[in-house]
Design an enzyme around this catalytic site. Structure first.
Site, PDB file in Angstrom:
ATOM      1  N   GLU A   1      -9.451  -4.321   3.583  1.00  0.00           N
ATOM      2  CA  GLU A   1      -8.309  -4.810   2.802  1.00  0.00           C
ATOM      3  C   GLU A   1      -7.410  -5.579   3.761  1.00  0.00           C
ATOM      4  O   GLU A   1      -6.632  -4.988   4.508  1.00  0.00           O
ATOM      5  CB  GLU A   1      -7.555  -3.629   2.167  1.00  0.00           C
ATOM      6  CG  GLU A   1      -6.472  -4.097   1.208  1.00  0.00           C
ATOM      7  CD  GLU A   1      -5.880  -2.954   0.409  1.00  0.00           C
ATOM      8  OE1 GLU A   1      -6.625  -2.329  -0.372  1.00  0.00           O
ATOM      9  OE2 GLU A   1      -4.677  -2.675   0.584  1.00  0.00           O
TER      10      GLU A   1
ATOM     11  N   SER B   1       0.845  -1.202   0.000  1.00  0.00           N
ATOM     12  CA  SER B   1       0.000   0.000   0.000  1.00  0.00           C
ATOM     13  C   SER B   1       0.874   1.243   0.000  1.00  0.00           C
ATOM     14  O   SER B   1       1.932   1.266   0.636  1.00  0.00           O
ATOM     15  CB  SER B   1      -0.865   0.052   1.255  1.00  0.00           C
ATOM     16  OG  SER B   1      -1.704  -1.054   1.319  1.00  0.00           O
TER      17      SER B   1
HETATM   18  P1  NAP Z   1       1.621  -8.084  13.480  1.00  0.00           P
HETATM   19  O1  NAP Z   1       2.732  -7.278  14.037  1.00  0.00           O
HETATM   20  O2  NAP Z   1       1.786  -9.557  13.362  1.00  0.00           O
HETATM   21  O3  NAP Z   1       0.298  -7.860  14.313  1.00  0.00           O
HETATM   22  C1  NAP Z   1      -0.158  -6.579  14.615  1.00  0.00           C
HETATM   23  C2  NAP Z   1      -1.110  -6.695  15.762  1.00  0.00           C
HETATM   24  O4  NAP Z   1      -2.314  -7.361  15.376  1.00  0.00           O
HETATM   25  C3  NAP Z   1      -0.538  -7.498  16.912  1.00  0.00           C
HETATM   26  O5  NAP Z   1      -0.816  -6.789  18.089  1.00  0.00           O
HETATM   27  C4  NAP Z   1      -1.310  -8.790  16.842  1.00  0.00           C
HETATM   28  O6  NAP Z   1      -1.440  -9.424  18.092  1.00  0.00           O
HETATM   29  C5  NAP Z   1      -2.638  -8.265  16.403  1.00  0.00           C
HETATM   30  N1  NAP Z   1      -3.555  -9.321  16.004  1.00  0.00           N
HETATM   31  C6  NAP Z   1      -3.295 -10.619  15.699  1.00  0.00           C
HETATM   32  N2  NAP Z   1      -4.432 -11.291  15.466  1.00  0.00           N
HETATM   33  C7  NAP Z   1      -5.439 -10.405  15.616  1.00  0.00           C
HETATM   34  C8  NAP Z   1      -6.851 -10.517  15.525  1.00  0.00           C
HETATM   35  N3  NAP Z   1      -7.453 -11.665  15.230  1.00  0.00           N
HETATM   36  N4  NAP Z   1      -7.586  -9.398  15.742  1.00  0.00           N
HETATM   37  C9  NAP Z   1      -6.995  -8.231  16.048  1.00  0.00           C
HETATM   38  N5  NAP Z   1      -5.663  -8.075  16.164  1.00  0.00           N
HETATM   39  C10 NAP Z   1      -4.886  -9.155  15.956  1.00  0.00           C
HETATM   40  O7  NAP Z   1       1.189  -7.463  12.089  1.00  0.00           O
HETATM   41  P2  NAP Z   1       2.060  -7.274  10.786  1.00  0.00           P
HETATM   42  O8  NAP Z   1       3.111  -8.339  10.720  1.00  0.00           O
HETATM   43  O9  NAP Z   1       2.508  -5.866  10.692  1.00  0.00           O
HETATM   44  O10 NAP Z   1       0.995  -7.597   9.672  1.00  0.00           O
HETATM   45  C11 NAP Z   1       0.106  -6.644   9.171  1.00  0.00           C
HETATM   46  C12 NAP Z   1      -0.709  -7.206   8.019  1.00  0.00           C
HETATM   47  O11 NAP Z   1      -1.087  -6.103   7.229  1.00  0.00           O
HETATM   48  C13 NAP Z   1       0.048  -8.173   7.133  1.00  0.00           C
HETATM   49  O12 NAP Z   1      -0.787  -9.279   6.906  1.00  0.00           O
HETATM   50  C14 NAP Z   1       0.247  -7.367   5.855  1.00  0.00           C
HETATM   51  O13 NAP Z   1       0.260  -8.183   4.703  1.00  0.00           O
HETATM   52  C15 NAP Z   1      -0.961  -6.475   5.882  1.00  0.00           C
HETATM   53  N6  NAP Z   1      -0.896  -5.244   5.071  1.00  0.00           N
HETATM   54  C16 NAP Z   1       0.275  -4.631   4.774  1.00  0.00           C
HETATM   55  C17 NAP Z   1       0.279  -3.506   3.979  1.00  0.00           C
HETATM   56  C18 NAP Z   1       1.559  -2.827   3.549  1.00  0.00           C
HETATM   57  O14 NAP Z   1       1.526  -2.004   2.674  1.00  0.00           O
HETATM   58  N7  NAP Z   1       2.682  -3.129   4.115  1.00  0.00           N
HETATM   59  C19 NAP Z   1      -0.912  -2.988   3.551  1.00  0.00           C
HETATM   60  C20 NAP Z   1      -2.088  -3.622   3.911  1.00  0.00           C
HETATM   61  C21 NAP Z   1      -2.070  -4.743   4.690  1.00  0.00           C
HETATM   62  P3  NAP Z   1      -0.669 -10.776  18.528  1.00  0.00           P
HETATM   63  O15 NAP Z   1       0.297 -10.343  19.580  1.00  0.00           O
HETATM   64  O16 NAP Z   1      -1.717 -11.654  19.082  1.00  0.00           O
HETATM   65  O17 NAP Z   1       0.017 -11.343  17.347  1.00  0.00           O
END
Ligand code: NAP
Length: 400
Positions: free
Chosen positions: A398, A200
């Site tokens: 998304e 994004s």
């Molecule tokens: P992350 O650090 O793994 O998790 C972020 C938070 O979300 C943590 O506090 C996690 O808690 C919590 N979480 C886990 N399961 C949940 C649930 N069922 N309901 C609510 N919160 C929950 O996240 P990340 O690695 O940054 O991942 C973000 C996601 O966004 C990825 O899948 C990525 O593909 C997507 N994304 C990215 C972009 C981009 O441009 N980079 C754009 C759109 C979407 P826990 O401690 O329990 O794990």
């Protein structure tokens, strides 16, 4: 099929303006009806059996297009399209009863397939018109890395980086909420080109700094994630092949009276940085509220934690949810939303309120359940409200 129904047919088509050429549909189709050339992904009408298997996995909804035609467009014609043809007027009598039956079946299957994925996406009515698919794998835009900054604390499990890509003289127009594709150079272990990865845009439409021809991405280093590691390791001055822009519906309303509720986890915050910056720069006195529910493991791992503290509450109401602070209860965005029930319920009563959910797939259900509870507490029916918000381009999801 009756004689009347045989006079026309319903043809399944892919919208070339919205399609991101990710190959998901071609991989999914069980009868080999979907194919592509260097320009477009297309459906062969002589093979498509309307099984709908391809509808749900498509990340953009571009697969979900249909035209009633007297004779089907061939795949060679479709390869040449830059947009879908308009629906020709066809006398209803000529359609017999067959198409109606297909429609009902298709609607039921689509509704089921999209349940939880945000439904059929519609852009906010006041959103600017996006440009899409200007650059592809065969003809990418070449960008130069203008900066690559760590957004997270040294103690974070994986660093999240803010990467600025400058397009120089190449016109690469984006709107907040759109995505771009990154084409990694080289071949994978099987000698095939690397798949394009989507990110994004985290900056507003007129650049990371106003009136610069660049975009920012928010990228988390990911153990096995080849492309994320490639991006995180880029140095200032490196060249990167970029495709897109992609996405025609996850766009912000351009209406200063619109209330924008943004719910995200981790790097799902990227589009909301773009939304917030655009409103801060262009509509600092906007009457509409902007709220951000943002989940991360710890403050040290929350991208843009420092800069976000400086955004005034009058512009952006911030509600952080941390899940892994030692000795503390796990809090998710949906918990913070429940704490703000009166505020959210009040906003949900307004036709000027838009909801955007971005981040982990797993959050979708919890966020939906929270909105259901919040609405029920006020005598509102969330499912009906969600449906009308979707149809009006006011509810967007998304998740990955
Ligand atoms: P992350 O650090 O793994 O998790 C972020 C938070 O979300 C943590 O506090 C996690 O808690 C919590 N979480 C886990 N399961 C949940 C649930 N069922 N309901 C609510 N919160 C929950 O996240 P990340 O690695 O940054 O991942 C973000 C996601 O966004 C990825 O899948 C990525 O593909 C997507 N994304 C990215 C972009 C981009 O441009 N980079 C754009 C759109 C979407 P826990 O401690 O329990 O794990």
């Amino acid at each position: 099929m009756s004689a009347a129904a045989a006079e026309v047919l319903k043809q399944h088509l892919i919208d070339p303006e919205v399609c991101i050429r990710c190959n998901t549909c071609e991989e999914t189709c069980p009868v080999g009806a979907i194919t592509h050339d260097s320009n477009n992904y297309v459906v062969d009408a002589s093979k498509c059996n309307f099984c709908m298997d391809c509808i749900s996995p498509c990340p953009t909804g571009s697969i979900d297009n249909w035209r009633v035609v007297k004779s089907a467009w061939g795949i060679d014609e479709q390869f040449g399209w830059s947009e879908l043809p308009v629906q020709e007027a066809i006398a209803p009598a000529a359609t017999g009863g067959q198409l109606e039956a297909i429609d009902v079946e298709a609607q039921a299957l689509i509704a089921e397939a999209q349940n939880g994925a945000g439904g059929r996406a519609v852009a906010a009515s006041s959103a600017a018109k996006p440009s899409v698919n200007l650059f592809n794998r065969d003809r990418p835009a070449m960008a130069i890395v203008a900066g690559n900054f760590c957004l997270t604390d040294e103690s974070a499990d994986n660093d999240v980086r803010h990467i600025i890509l400058d397009f120089g003289d190449t016109r690469f127009p984006v709107l907040e909420g759109q995505s771009v594709g990154i084409v990694m150079a080289g071949l994978d272990g099987n000698g095939a080109p690397h798949p394009i990865r989507l990110y994004s845009v985290a900056s507003p439409r007129h650049g990371e700094r106003p009136n610069t021809n660049n975009i920012a991405l928010t990228v988390k280093r990911d153990g096995p994630g080849l492309c994320s590691n490639y991006l995180c390791d880029l140095k200032k001055g490196d060249r990167v092949a970029v495709t897109g822009p992609f996405g025609a519906t996850f766009l912000m309303p351009n209406d200063s009276s619109a209330n924008i509720i943004m719910i995200c986890t981790g790097t799902g915050s990227a589009p909301f940085r773009g939304f917030t910056e655009w409103r801060r720069r262009m509509m600092p006195e906007a009457q509409g509220r902007m709220l951000l529910f943002f989940g991360a493991r710890r403050p040290e791992e929350l991208p843009y934690f420092g800069p976000l503290q400086k955004v005034p509450e009058t512009l952006l109401g911030k509600y952080f949810a941390y899940s892994r602070i030692a000795g503390e209860r796990k809090i998710y965005v949906q918990d913070r939303m429940r704490e703000q029930s009166p505020l959210l319920a009040g906003l949900l009563k307004s036709g000027a309120t838009h909801i955007y959910v971005c981040g982990l797939k797993g959050m979708e259900q919890g966020v939906d359940a929270a909105l259901d509870d919040i609405c029920r507490g006020e005598g509102m029916a969330w499912r009906e409200l969600r449906e009308s918000m979707r149809n009006e381009g006011r509810y967007h999801v998304e998740t990955y």
